[in-house]
Write a protein that holds these residues in place. Structure first.
Motif, PDB file in Angstrom:
ATOM      1  N   GLN A  80       0.653  -1.123   0.073  1.00  0.00           N
ATOM      2  CA  GLN A  80      -0.052  -0.006  -0.111  1.00  0.00           C
ATOM      3  C   GLN A  80       0.852   1.426  -0.116  1.00  0.00           C
ATOM      4  OE1 GLN A  80      -2.467  -0.731   3.498  1.00  0.00           O
ATOM      5  NE2 GLN A  80      -3.936  -2.058   2.276  1.00  0.00           N
ATOM      6  N   GLN A  81       2.221   1.114  -0.093  1.00  0.00           N
ATOM      7  CA  GLN A  81       2.978   2.396  -0.244  1.00  0.00           C
ATOM      8  C   GLN A  81       3.290   3.044  -1.605  1.00  0.00           C
ATOM      9  OE1 GLN A  81       6.859   2.123   1.655  1.00  0.00           O
ATOM     10  NE2 GLN A  81       6.370   0.393   3.099  1.00  0.00           N
ATOM     11  N   GLY A  82       2.611   2.428  -2.429  1.00  0.00           N
ATOM     12  CA  GLY A  82       2.338   2.820  -3.611  1.00  0.00           C
ATOM     13  C   GLY A  82       2.245   1.888  -4.644  1.00  0.00           C
ATOM     14  N   LEU A  83       1.547   2.400  -5.848  1.00  0.00           N
ATOM     15  CA  LEU A  83       1.515   1.571  -6.956  1.00  0.00           C
ATOM     16  C   LEU A  83       2.616   1.062  -7.519  1.00  0.00           C
ATOM     17  CD1 LEU A  83      -0.506   0.239  -9.059  1.00  0.00           C
ATOM     18  CD2 LEU A  83      -0.235   2.021 -10.534  1.00  0.00           C
ATOM     19  N   GLY A  84       2.940  -0.449  -7.463  1.00  0.00           N
ATOM     20  CA  GLY A  84       4.066  -1.025  -8.125  1.00  0.00           C
ATOM     21  C   GLY A  84       5.334  -1.071  -6.977  1.00  0.00           C
ATOM     22  N   TYR A  85       4.835  -0.676  -5.776  1.00  0.00           N
ATOM     23  CA  TYR A  85       6.091  -0.449  -4.963  1.00  0.00           C
ATOM     24  C   TYR A  85       6.956  -1.922  -4.630  1.00  0.00           C
ATOM     25  CZ  TYR A  85       8.778   0.216  -0.628  1.00  0.00           C
ATOM     26  OH  TYR A  85       9.729   0.222   0.437  1.00  0.00           O
ATOM     27  N   LEU A  86       5.940  -2.869  -4.304  1.00  0.00           N
ATOM     28  CA  LEU A  86       6.766  -4.295  -4.287  1.00  0.00           C
ATOM     29  C   LEU A  86       7.204  -4.698  -5.489  1.00  0.00           C
ATOM     30  CD1 LEU A  86       4.411  -5.895  -1.448  1.00  0.00           C
ATOM     31  CD2 LEU A  86       7.001  -5.028  -1.288  1.00  0.00           C
ATOM     32  N   ASP A  88       8.276  -3.368  -7.749  1.00  0.00           N
ATOM     33  CA  ASP A  88       9.571  -2.641  -8.465  1.00  0.00           C
ATOM     34  C   ASP A  88      10.616  -3.082  -7.582  1.00  0.00           C
ATOM     35  OD1 ASP A  88       8.339  -1.755 -10.666  1.00  0.00           O
ATOM     36  OD2 ASP A  88       7.931   0.230  -9.737  1.00  0.00           O
ATOM     37  N   ARG A  89      10.392  -3.744  -6.216  1.00  0.00           N
ATOM     38  CA  ARG A  89      11.357  -3.815  -4.872  1.00  0.00           C
ATOM     39  C   ARG A  89      11.085  -5.400  -4.537  1.00  0.00           C
ATOM     40  NH1 ARG A  89       9.167   0.808  -5.059  1.00  0.00           N
ATOM     41  NH2 ARG A  89      10.534   2.666  -4.879  1.00  0.00           N
ATOM     42  N   PRO A  90      11.438  -6.437  -5.622  1.00  0.00           N
ATOM     43  CA  PRO A  90      11.158  -8.011  -5.143  1.00  0.00           C
ATOM     44  C   PRO A  90      12.339  -8.162  -3.897  1.00  0.00           C
ATOM     45  CG  PRO A  90      12.566  -7.488  -7.084  1.00  0.00           C
ATOM     46  CD  PRO A  90      12.217  -6.294  -6.978  1.00  0.00           C
ATOM     47  N   GLU A  91      13.271  -7.667  -3.433  1.00  0.00           N
ATOM     48  CA  GLU A  91      13.981  -7.648  -2.125  1.00  0.00           C
ATOM     49  C   GLU A  91      13.152  -7.474  -1.345  1.00  0.00           C
ATOM     50  OE1 GLU A  91      14.911  -3.721  -3.593  1.00  0.00           O
ATOM     51  OE2 GLU A  91      14.812  -5.488  -4.616  1.00  0.00           O
ATOM     52  N   VAL A  92      12.355  -6.509  -1.033  1.00  0.00           N
ATOM     53  CA  VAL A  92      11.551  -6.102   0.057  1.00  0.00           C
ATOM     54  C   VAL A  92      10.335  -7.313   0.253  1.00  0.00           C
ATOM     55  CG1 VAL A  92       9.967  -4.391   1.064  1.00  0.00           C
ATOM     56  CG2 VAL A  92      11.998  -3.546  -0.189  1.00  0.00           C
ATOM     57  N   ALA A  93       9.879  -7.722  -1.105  1.00  0.00           N
ATOM     58  CA  ALA A  93       8.884  -8.718  -0.994  1.00  0.00           C
ATOM     59  C   ALA A  93       9.335  -9.823  -0.557  1.00  0.00           C
ATOM     60  CB  ALA A  93       8.107  -8.855  -2.241  1.00  0.00           C
ATOM     61  N   GLY A  94      10.585 -10.407  -1.136  1.00  0.00           N
ATOM     62  CA  GLY A  94      11.173 -11.653  -0.589  1.00  0.00           C
ATOM     63  C   GLY A  94      11.313 -11.560   1.073  1.00  0.00           C
ATOM     64  N   LYS A  95      12.105 -10.600   1.481  1.00  0.00           N
ATOM     65  CA  LYS A  95      12.278 -10.414   3.089  1.00  0.00           C
ATOM     66  C   LYS A  95      11.119 -10.602   3.857  1.00  0.00           C
ATOM     67  CE  LYS A  95      14.569  -7.612   6.131  1.00  0.00           C
ATOM     68  NZ  LYS A  95      13.603  -7.340   7.280  1.00  0.00           N
ATOM     69  N   ILE A  96       9.768  -9.764   3.277  1.00  0.00           N
ATOM     70  CA  ILE A  96       8.828  -9.953   4.220  1.00  0.00           C
ATOM     71  C   ILE A  96       8.083 -11.151   4.175  1.00  0.00           C
ATOM     72  CG2 ILE A  96       6.372  -9.059   4.483  1.00  0.00           C
ATOM     73  CD1 ILE A  96       7.709  -6.312   3.568  1.00  0.00           C
TER      74      ILE A  96
END
Length: 176
Positions: A80-86, A88-96
């Motif tokens: 919900q931080q912004g459209l496409g945030y995760l 465009d940031r797969p490392e954040v999605a992977g960690k979570i």
């Protein structure tokens, strides 16, 4: 007869000891996003197309035996931080995803740059630690649709194609 019973008992015990546990791969799925940058963005037809592709891909993965997980609260907040945030940031999605117990995180979007074309695209992020950028996203696929084609069958075929590509790639990774 006694020897046969001992042989069968031995086979049963050895198969129980050496059999691999049957654990389905857990995929945490984030709802598909519509990234519509056309002059008339976010029409109801595009929202419905995006939802349909999302549903078809989920059904394809479930039919292939994968366990789909709802996104955990932390992943929802990050998305919900912004459209496409995760996306465009797969490392954040992977960690979570790793912290929430998933083997993979599936993200998708329907990118519509104009009235002419729509590109449904997916990324599957591996949640293991210490991966290179290439290893982190083992599946990154897209298909192209004509935007004027709102035929549900065409949309479904695109979703099945993407779902099949995900399943094929994950099966190859699991067989290593």
């Amino acid at each position: 007869m006694y020897r046969l019973a001992i042989l069968l008992f031995g086979l049963f015990i050895s198969s129980a000891l050496f059999a691999a546990p049957n654990q389905a791969t857990k995929i945490m799925v984030i709802n598909f996003e519509l990234r519509d940058v056309s002059p008339l963005p976010n029409t109801q037809q595009e929202i419905e197309r995006t939802e349909h592709i999302d549903t078809v891909i989920r059904n394809t993965l479930e039919s292939a035996g994968y366990t789909l997980m709802q996104p955990c609260e932390e992943l929802v907040k990050a998305s919900q931080q912004g459209l496409g945030y995760l996306f465009d940031r797969p490392e954040v999605a992977g960690k979570i995803g790793r912290e929430c117990g998933a083997d993979y995180v599936l993200m998708g979007q329907t990118w519509k740059p104009s009235f002419l074309f729509v590109f449904p695209q997916v990324q599957v992020v591996d949640t293991r630690e210490g991966l290179t950028r290439e290893q982190l996203v083992p599946v990154s696929r897209s298909v192209q649709l004509e935007a004027s084609t709102l035929d549900r069958n065409v949309t479904e075929a695109a979703g099945k194609k993407l779902g099949g590509q995900i399943v094929d790639r994950l099966k190859r990774l699991e067989s290593r």
